[in-house]
Structures are given as C-alpha cells and as structure tokens.
Scaffold this active site. Structure first.
Site, PDB file in Angstrom:
ATOM      1  N   LYS A 119      -1.992   2.055  10.796  1.00 48.82           N
ATOM      2  CA  LYS A 119      -3.285   1.953  10.485  1.00 48.82           C
ATOM      3  C   LYS A 119      -4.008   1.711  11.946  1.00 48.82           C
ATOM      4  CE  LYS A 119      -3.647   0.571   5.537  1.00 48.82           C
ATOM      5  NZ  LYS A 119      -2.644   0.810   5.276  1.00 48.82           N
ATOM      6  N   GLU A 203      -9.803  -6.250  10.209  1.00 43.24           N
ATOM      7  CA  GLU A 203     -11.529  -6.427   9.902  1.00 43.24           C
ATOM      8  C   GLU A 203     -12.426  -7.334   9.904  1.00 43.24           C
ATOM      9  OE1 GLU A 203     -10.296  -1.638   9.075  1.00 43.24           O
ATOM     10  OE2 GLU A 203     -10.554  -3.226   7.109  1.00 43.24           O
ATOM     11  N   HIS A 238      -5.690  -3.019  -5.844  1.00 45.76           N
ATOM     12  CA  HIS A 238      -5.556  -2.115  -5.130  1.00 45.76           C
ATOM     13  C   HIS A 238      -5.051   0.038  -5.955  1.00 45.76           C
ATOM     14  CE1 HIS A 238      -6.616  -5.046  -1.500  1.00 45.76           C
ATOM     15  NE2 HIS A 238      -5.937  -5.393  -2.337  1.00 45.76           N
ATOM     16  N   ARG A 295      -2.393  14.648   2.523  1.00 47.73           N
ATOM     17  CA  ARG A 295      -2.033  15.274   1.383  1.00 47.73           C
ATOM     18  C   ARG A 295      -2.920  15.324   0.404  1.00 47.73           C
ATOM     19  NH1 ARG A 295      -2.341  10.905  -2.243  1.00 47.73           N
ATOM     20  NH2 ARG A 295      -2.441   8.981  -1.418  1.00 47.73           N
TER      21      ARG A 295
END
Length: 671
Positions: A119, A203, A238, A295
């Site tokens: 990430k 973040e 999530h 993908r």
C-alpha cells in the site's frame, strides 16, 4: 500479433471457475478445471472439458500450490491460465512462471501486481501519477517520533494501518495525539502476526466516506479505458455485502475525473487486462486513491449488465494480444444493476460460516432482469475449507429502484434447505429507507445495526406459515388432482364437515420452540390457525405464485412469498427471504393413511413411551394405540377406524424411525 488460446486452465473453484469456463467455451476454448479432494463432485468440475485433482482439501495444499497448477497445465496441454479472484490471482510467482513457460497468464504482468502489493509503495506511485491521495504519511521511517510528528501534521481523526495488509487487520482509528503510541505498537504487532511485515502508514480518517471503485481494461498495446464505476459501500468487517453500478448520486464531472484518474493509475504501472481502482469518496470533499485490485472483481457482473460487455471475454481477448476496439467517448452505460452475495452464514450469530448439505436448492435464474452466478448444486456438501459464498444474485433495471426491487424479489425466491443463508439480512439492507434513498457510507451497517437486527416474523407468524407450508407440501398431489378434474366436495382439500368446517390439530417445532395449534380450512385458499397458548386466531389467504412452486400469502396485512422443501422429517420454510426449518406432526393424517393400508406408522423419529394394545384387541376409531415422544412432545397415535389389531411391532422404550410400521390392524367391514 494475436496468439490464440486453445486450452484454458482455470486456477480457481466455485462460481468464478464456472463463470470463466462458460464464456471461454462459447469462444471455442477448451477448459480445464483443477480441484481439491473436497471439490471432487462440485459443479465446476463436471462442467469442464477435463479436470485434474491437485491435492487435499486445504487450500495451502491444493489451490495455492503454484507447482501443482503448472503441472496440471503441462499434463493437459493448457496454453493459458485464468486465476479468477482470491487464491493465486494476485500472486507474482504464478504470473512470472507462466511467462517463463510460454503460458498466457490472464491478468497483468508480475511487475504490475508487485507494484500494487504494498500500500505504501502504491501510494507513492499514485502521487507521482497525479492520482488524489488521502492526506497522510507512507514513508520508510517507522519510528514512534516520526509517527507522532506525522499524526499532528495529518490531523485527527486518523487511521493507522498495515501497509501489506487487508481485511481490517493491523488497523486502528486514532482521535488524539495521546493515543498514537499505543495504537502504533498494537498495529505493528498485528501486522507482523498477520502479514509478516510491521510496516505501517497513516491516513486521515474520513468519518462517512463511500467506497467507490472504477473498472479499467488495458490491452498489451498501451490502450487503457475505464468502464465506469461501482459503489461497494455497504460492508461488514471490510467485506462487501451489496455492490451496484453505477455508483448513485455522484456528479458527472466527479465520475469522469475518477475514471480518468483510474486510467492514469493503470498507465503508471504498465497494466494489462481487467483491474479495479478503489477510491474513498466523500461528497463535497472529493475522492482519494485507496488501492488497486489487479484481477477480476467478485462484483464484475454489475458492470457487465450496465455496459453490455463480457469482461471475461475481453480478458481472454487481451491475453491473446487483441486491441481494445473502443475509444473512451464511445463507451456508455445504461440502467442500473445490483449484486448480492449469497453466503452460507448466520447473520444472527455474528455471521459465523455454516456447513451442511444442500438437500434442496432452487435459484431464481428465470426471473426477468435477474442473473445468478452460482457455484453449487443440490446435494452438494458445504465444507469448512473455503469461503462460504455459494452464489451471486444480480438484478438489472432501468432505474436504481427497479434494480433494487428486482433483487429483493429474486432473493425471496432463492431457496435452500440444509444450511443457513444470509439473504434475509441482505434484504433487510436493501429495504432499509436509507439504502433505498441512496444515502450510503462504509459505516452503514454499524449505524443502522438496531433497525437491521429486527426480525421479519414473530413466533406465531412463523408457526402459521410453517403449518401452511406443511399443508401445501403434504397435500400437493391431492390439490393437483383436484385442479385437473371437476371439483366436488370429495376432492376439496379442506376440512369440510356436515355442519361446517372443523378444526384439526397440528404440532410444530421451530428451533427449540414447541407449540400445538388448531387449524380450520374454510375454503380453497382460505384458512385460520390458533395456537394452544393464545386465544386469538391468525387468518391466512393464499394463491399460487406464478414465479415458483410456492404460494403468495396474505398474513396480518402483509404479502409473503411462501415456499417449502422437505427432506425426511425436515421441512424447510421459505417466507420472503427468511428461511427456517420446522418439524411437523399430524396424527389425523397419520391415521388417515393407516386406514387405507392397514398400518399405523411413526410420523417421525422418536421413542415409544406407551403401547396400549395387543394382537386380537377390537378397537373403535380414535382409540389410543401408541404414544410416541418426539420434539420434546408426546404424540398419541390412534386407531383410524373400528377394527381388530393384527400385530404390534413396537415396545415401550423402543427408538423408532420415521415411517416405521408400529401396528397392523384389520378394519371392520361396514354393514
């Protein structure tokens, strides 16, 4: 130059393996399935042109073994491998080794997969490509001092999360500087444990963002296009629950900017094939890059329905070297599509996965505007080895609300006996006012937890519907016969007696709840039920459902789509999207059967608690013959007509099975 794919090995299982093979076979491509020992009888194995067992049930010993996959490709002559999603779909080793062995990998180059694997590294690349990022820190200095400094600079609330992770692991929300040190230490421990990498990033935490993603497609000649967007905001832990396309309530200029940013993302890493760029979007504040999935996505069908494109077809064409034929301006979408994932899990028990056998399965693949991508079949064992998703139900409509209503209706016709499903909970979300009006956020499930926990039917309604399901299931042959010829009092499936309808007794169990009820069949399609524990009755009116083998019921002012399925003594009851199992005993019907064949049989598994007859006894109709304990209730089995006991085949204390003959008798001939 086009390099033809003649044999495709699908390195996956379940619904995605089936979905890929269906498109490949229509393109004239031979398909190879690989399967674990646990999947030997799965539908995707039977569908393939050839199938190879690659190991034991555990994915680590089968579907995640690159060597086993490549061995199967060599044995079957496959010159292409499609990884589906999950398992090895974002595995750089498989992509690299396919390239080294001259096998088409239906996906991006290994370097593109690697670029998005971290990430932190991905965010650095996106920053250079001009893709908007959430304010924060993703540098290499992982000291506590640096995290405190960057936290103050980013501002609160903020999110600390693992660079290598996903699924919520190694993630902490921090609302003040005093919480930073402890949150960093805890996230590092969890990241190390889960991913073997303690690297973290920071973040700004968006309080009410939406999860909006953009579908992209790139060919091998540098051409990239975005195929519009999807909203996947409704999630738990999530994990997505409902996906839809296009994302609702987004201004056209923001939609275009998001699509263009997604294409820049793919260009920055030399992408090839189908991919998804995920953004956090906060109305009025903008959108920010979150990650790229290199993908095909689980939710790709909603994009297919609004664009008319087959994404798997274009994955295969791109892998063969074909050029994308459309300019960006030539691409358009129409209508709206929604997808629900059907899981074998119990939403009322913390969404725990459920195993079992699909004794009965009926999927709504014949309804207008509805598509079902399924990976299971009737009789299949649902094992604990893999993700519990059984199928995806997708609905298309000219408007968002039409798609939503069609999806609710389709889920009400998805019926399985043997495992608990999540579809009732999904329908609660779909029918929630906030969702219906498009007010979406990634915190939707937490914010609406109380209203989503509300059960659709109370105990007495479940009992009444269970009785009607039992009555229709056990009388279906009689009702069909009556409908096919002139109707007379002798063919009517009601409880008519001289002097008016008469009540009949029925005993039910749902879960651990036992009850006894009396019912009156007033006329065809009309009846009422009264529980022993209550004074008031429940009226039911019903008619045949044109979309299924069930009925449409009016109950307490509501319309209910009612279906049923039986396996042995188990009765599956399907009321709208709510499923449950009931055990039903009916001494009167048992006696009626016995009158015809001279045998009194056990209505279900149980234990004999009393035998009050012996051979040679003369008994009147209604005389108690045997007492059977089942479902924590005692059931009295009585003589159906006047006659003589011929034989007794049970003793007190015996355990007997459903349908076992207990008493034989000879009926007295009428004078």
């Amino acid at each position: 130059m086009t390099q033809h794919i003649h044999t495709l090995l699908v390195a996956n299982r379940g619904e995605i393996a089936l979905r890929v093979m269906k498109t490949a076979q229509t393109m004239g491509i031979r398909c190879v399935a690989v399967y674990s020992e646990a999947d030997a009888r799965a539908p995707f194995v039977d569908f393939a042109d050839e199938a190879v067992c690659i190991g034991p049930a555990a994915a680590s010993e089968s579907y995640l073994k690159v060597d086993h996959i490549l061995d199967a490709a060599r044995k079957t002559g496959a010159n292409a491998i499609h990884p589906g999603y999950g398992f090895l779909s974002e595995n750089t080793e498989l992509a690299e080794r396919c390239e080294a062995e001259g096998i088409h990998f239906v996906g991006p180059p290994a370097a593109s997969i690697a670029a998005m694997g971290s990430k932190s590294a991905a965010k650095a690349l996106m920053e250079k490509a001009g893709v908007p990022l959430v304010p924060g820190y993703h540098g290499d200095d992982q000291s506590a001092d640096r995290f405190r400094q960057e936290a103050e600079h980013t501002g609160f609330p903020l999110l600390i999360k693992a660079s290598a992770g996903g699924g919520g692991k190694g993630m902490r929300v921090v609302r003040s500087l005093a919480e930073v040190d402890d949150a960093v230490a805890a996230a590092q421990r969890e990241a190390t444990s889960s991913f073997g990498d303690p690297h973290l990033l920071i973040e700004r935490y968006l309080e009410n963002p939406r999860h909006v993603e953009v579908q992209v497609m790139f060919d091998k000649h540098g051409n990239g296009r975005y195929l519009f967007d999807r909203d996947c905001s409704v999630q738990r832990r999530h994990q997505k629950i409902i996906e839809e396309a296009p994302a609702p309530n987004i201004p056209d200029d923001v939609r275009r900017e998001m699509g263009e940013a997604a294409v820049r993302c793919g260009e920055a890493i030399g992408y090839v094939g189908a991919g998804t760029v995920e953004f956090l979007y906060e109305p009025g504040a903008g959108f920010y890059f979150m990650e790229m999935n290199t993908r095909l996505q689980v939710e790709h069908p909603v994009t297919e329905l609004i664009t008319g494109l087959d994404l798997v077809e274009w994955q295969l064409k791109v892998a063969q070297g074909e050029t994308l034929p459309w300019s960006q301006d030539a691409l358009h979408y129409s209508g709206h599509a929604m997808e629900a994932r059907v899981y074998a899990e119990d939403p009322d028990n913390d969404f725990l996965p459920v195993t079992g056998t699909l004794f009965s399965l009926s999927e709504p693949d014949n309804l207008p505007g509805v598509r079902v991508d399924s990976g299971v079949c009737q009789g299949q064992e649902i094992t604990p080895w893999y993700d519990p998703m059984l199928a995806k139900v997708i609905a298309y409509g000219h408007t968002r609300d039409e798609a939503r209503q069609r999806l609710v209706d389709a889920l009400a016709h998805y019926r399985a006996l043997g495992v608990t499903l999540n579809i009732d909970y999904v329908c609660r979300v779909l029918e929630h006012t906030e969702f219906a009006e498009g007010r979406l956020t990634t915190h939707f499930i937490e914010q609406q937890a109380d209203s989503l926990a509300k059960q659709a039917f109370d105990h007495r309604e479940q009992m009444a519907l269970s009785w009607l399901a039992w009555y229709r299931a056990t009388n279906s042959a009689l009702l069909a016969e009556a409908a096919s010829r002139w109707t007379s009092p002798w063919t009517a499936g009601d409880s008519y007696r001289l002097g008016g309808p008469c009540s009949q007794r029925c005993e039910l169990r749902i879960g651990s709840e036992d009850d006894t009820l009396h019912y009156w069949l007033e006329s065809t399609g009309h009846g009422k039920v009264q529980l022993d524990s209550e004074d008031r009755s429940i009226a039911l009116n019903w008619r045949d459902d044109p979309d299924s083998d069930g009925v449409i019921v009016r109950l307490n002012g509501r319309t209910v789509k009612l279906g049923w399925a039986a396996h042995g003594e188990r009765l599956g009851v399907f009321a709208n999207a709510v499923h449950w199992e009931a055990l039903v005993n009916h001494p009167e019907e048992q006696a009626g059967d016995a009158a015809g064949d001279g045998q009194l049989k056990a209505p279900m598994h149980g234990r004999i608690t009393a035998v009050s007859c012996q051979p040679g006894d003369t008994v009147d109709a209604g005389t108690s013959l045997v007492a059977l304990e089942a479902m924590k209730m005692e059931h009295t089995l009585r003589a159906p007509v006047k006659g003589t006991i011929a034989a007794v085949h049970c003793n007190e204390g015996d355990n007997v099975g459903s349908g076992q003959v207990l008493v034989e008798f000879e009926a007295e001939e009428a004078s």
